[in-house]
Design an enzyme around this catalytic site. Structure first.
Site, PDB file in Angstrom:
ATOM      1  N   ASP A  98      37.675 -13.823  38.402  1.00 35.34           N
ATOM      2  CA  ASP A  98      38.072 -14.546  37.394  1.00 35.34           C
ATOM      3  C   ASP A  98      37.790 -16.028  37.642  1.00 35.34           C
ATOM      4  OD1 ASP A  98      39.086 -12.148  36.897  1.00 35.34           O
ATOM      5  OD2 ASP A  98      41.103 -12.835  36.046  1.00 35.34           O
ATOM      6  N   LYS A 160      38.897 -15.411  29.032  1.00 38.37           N
ATOM      7  CA  LYS A 160      40.341 -15.112  29.421  1.00 38.37           C
ATOM      8  C   LYS A 160      40.853 -16.364  28.823  1.00 38.37           C
ATOM      9  CE  LYS A 160      42.964 -14.597  33.503  1.00 38.37           C
ATOM     10  NZ  LYS A 160      43.001 -14.445  35.333  1.00 38.37           N
ATOM     11  N   LYS A 189      40.665 -11.358  27.662  1.00 40.65           N
ATOM     12  CA  LYS A 189      41.590 -10.950  28.665  1.00 40.65           C
ATOM     13  C   LYS A 189      42.903 -11.790  28.303  1.00 40.65           C
ATOM     14  CE  LYS A 189      43.260 -10.920  33.471  1.00 40.65           C
ATOM     15  NZ  LYS A 189      42.676 -10.898  34.958  1.00 40.65           N
TER      16      LYS A 189
END
Length: 228
Positions: A98, A160, A189
């Site tokens: 991430d 995300k 996400k």
């Protein structure tokens, strides 16, 4: 098959990245987090970089993937540092990364540099899933859309919403905007503020494939209590 709001247990659990990122977590708390992730059969744990090897060891033989963060939480590391972090994470066994994009470059309109920064990490990830954090709390809608386009052009897998450490986290409006701003190849996400079963159902309805969570046990216990 028991469901709640149209989704079964596997859909809920398989959406959750169990977050183990708070700086104060002890090693025993990391071990407990891995135990919860394995017991509830979530998609992954998202661990601090120094905990990756421990989490890989603890989750060996389970279905839970181990991920970590790159350039976290501000995104302002140099590209070389992010590339090193990605390489080190992969060497320690992480299979999901991430990455926080460079928020300053994005807000300054330096989209080519944003894309190059992400692409370098994607290359270093060597096949690992790369989810790029936009940190929407600091962005206009135009910047969110531009970021989504840069992330996709750089070859990452997910956009995300947030780190969970900014003033605000995932909103349904942002999730819908992000989903509409990428192709079907890309996934979305949510992170930040999803703490209940209904909140998780809401973000899934908005098109989310993964969601960062710390309230994993409470969410999934609630599913078991309410599913019909």
């Amino acid at each position: 098959m028991t469901t709640y709001r149209g989704y079964d247990y596997q859909r809920y659990a398989g959406t959750i990245d169990h977050s183990l990122l708070r700086p104060e977590l002890t090693q025993d708390e990391v071990r407990e987090g891995c135990r919860i992730a394995a017991e509830y059969e979530v998609a992954s744990v998202c661990a601090r970089p120094a905990d990756v090897a421990l989490c890989v060891e603890l989750l060996a033989g389970s279905t839970v993937a181990v991920g970590t963060v790159i350039g976290f939480p501000h995104g302002s590391h140099t590209t070389a540092t992010k590339v090193f972090e990605a390489t080190d994470a992969r060497a320690n066994g992480a299979v999901e990364l991430d990455l926080v994009l460079n928020i300053s470059w994005l807000r300054s309109g330096l989209l080519d540099r944003v894309q190059e920064d992400i692409a370098a990490v994607v290359a270093a990830a060597d096949g690992a899933i790369v989810k790029v954090i936009l940190e929407n709390a600091y962005l206009t809608d135009e910047q969110k859309v531009a970021a989504c386009h840069a992330v996709e052009a750089a070859g990452a897998d997910y956009v995300k919403t947030s780190t969970g450490f900014a003033p605000s986290g995932a909103t349904l409006a942002d999730l819908r905007l992000m989903k509409a701003s990428v192709s079907d190849r890309m996934k979305v996400k949510a992170a930040g503020g999803v703490r209940t079963l209904d909140a998780l159902a809401d973000v899934i309805d908005a098109g989310v494939s993964r969601c960062g969570a710390t309230a994993t046990a409470a969410i999934l216990d609630d599913f078991r209590a309410r599913a019909q």
